[in-house]
Design an enzyme around this catalytic site. Structure first.
Site, PDB file in Angstrom:
ATOM      1  N   LYS A  13       1.004  -1.278   0.002  1.00  0.00           N
ATOM      2  CA  LYS A  13       0.005  -0.101   0.034  1.00  0.00           C
ATOM      3  C   LYS A  13       0.962   1.338   0.118  1.00  0.00           C
ATOM      4  O   LYS A  13       0.598   2.020  -0.837  1.00  0.00           O
ATOM      5  CB  LYS A  13      -1.008   0.018   1.369  1.00  0.00           C
ATOM      6  N   ARG A  88      -9.776   0.532   8.855  1.00  0.00           N
ATOM      7  CA  ARG A  88      -9.247  -0.703   9.323  1.00  0.00           C
ATOM      8  C   ARG A  88     -10.437  -1.572   9.647  1.00  0.00           C
ATOM      9  O   ARG A  88      -9.947  -2.772   9.941  1.00  0.00           O
ATOM     10  CB  ARG A  88      -8.392  -0.460  10.248  1.00  0.00           C
ATOM     11  N   ARG A 160      11.250  -1.160  11.030  1.00  0.00           N
ATOM     12  CA  ARG A 160       9.916  -0.989  12.069  1.00  0.00           C
ATOM     13  C   ARG A 160       9.907  -1.957  13.217  1.00  0.00           C
ATOM     14  O   ARG A 160      10.089  -2.994  13.289  1.00  0.00           O
ATOM     15  CB  ARG A 160       8.804  -0.890  11.127  1.00  0.00           C
ATOM     16  N   ARG A 171      -0.271  -9.214  13.290  1.00  0.00           N
ATOM     17  CA  ARG A 171      -0.864  -8.066  12.435  1.00  0.00           C
ATOM     18  C   ARG A 171      -1.794  -8.757  11.153  1.00  0.00           C
ATOM     19  O   ARG A 171      -2.756  -8.337  10.569  1.00  0.00           O
ATOM     20  CB  ARG A 171       0.150  -7.378  11.820  1.00  0.00           C
TER      21      ARG A 171
END
Ligand code: AP5
Ligand code: MG
Ligand code: ZN
Length: 215
Positions: A13, A88, A160, A171
């Site tokens: 994305k 989300r 990250r 996730r």
């Protein structure tokens, strides 16, 4: 162009959003980037958000909705924007519809970037991001010319905090449970488009443009 980018963690994305920004000059609104900036700045919001992000869970809707509402009203969003990582879940999607209706805006498309789950772990563990300009790299697929250094601005590359295997697993679960249902949500609204997110990044981008009818 007012666009929502849908897709699992690691689908690309952010990568495709950066190319859309370059081409159309409209801003990317990444709730993940906004939250990471708040974490880095050490604000109260950032401290609260970090406890969820480190576990791979969604940050509470109220926090994210407030951030988006503030951002979307800014002048540079008048000609359009790319929502990346937001909405989300269904609560956020419904709140977005309401927010946009109040501003007299509506979405042109929700674009789902589709990548098989088995590819995502390697993409995410291999991701490196530039501290200077946010450009994404990947040690497996898209390495910088010089290790640890950004090709564009010579900034330092970092990994990250949530790109650890166990957090990634969480996730991906959260995506399946809470975010994937938005594909049907936007299909029912008649604005869903989808594109294959595997293969060459520039070729995917050409498909994105074609799918959106702007190529
Ligand atoms: P967020 O920052 O949104 O992360 P995410 O959804 O997990 O998605 P990623 O940014 O990891 O993936 P991407 O699709 O952008 O992939 P990228 O282009 O980098 O969210 C992080 C956290 O913040 C959440 O867990 C949550 O806690 C919180 N949060 C954020 N928004 C929220 C919200 N709305 N509500 C509640 N909480 C929220 O690409 C990945 C890698 O693959 C890169 O290394 C890239 O170089 C590589 N790559 C890209 N394309 C290709 C390709 N075609 N081939 C090979 N490699 C590729
Ligand atoms: Mg991203
Ligand atoms: Zn850089």
């Amino acid at each position: 162009m007012k666009l929502v980018l849908l897709g699992a963690p690691g689908a690309g994305k952010g990568t495709q959003a950066k190319k859309l920004i370059e081409k159309f000059g409209i801003p990317q609104i990444s709730t993940g980037d906004l939250l990471r900036a708040a974490v880095a700045a050490g604000t109260e919001l950032g401290k609260e958000a970090k406890t969820y992000m480190d576990k791979g869970e969604l940050v509470p809707d109220s926090v994210v909705l407030g951030m988006v509402q503030e951002r979307i009203k800014q002048d540079d969003c008048k000609e359009g924007y790319i929502l990346d990582g937001f909405p989300r879940n269904t609560v956020q999607a419904e709140a977005l519809d309401k927010m946009l209706a109040e501003l007299g805006m509506s979405l042109d498309a929700a674009l789902s970037v589709e990548v098989p789950t088995e590819d995502l772990m390697k993409r995410l563990t291999g991701r490196r991001t530039c501290a200077g300009c946010n450009q994404m790299y990947n040690i497996h697929f898209q390495a910088p010319a010089e290790e640890g250094k950004c090709d564009k601005c010579s900034g330092e590359l970092f990994q990250r905090d949530d790109d650890k295997e166990e957090t990634i697993t969480k996730r991906l679960e959260v995506y399946q449970e809470q975010t994937a249902p938005l594909i049907d949500y936007y299909r029912e609204k008649g604005i869903l488009k989808s594109v294959t997110g595997t293969g060459d990044i520039d070729e995917i981008f050409q498909n994105v443009l074609q799918t959106l009818g702007v190529g």
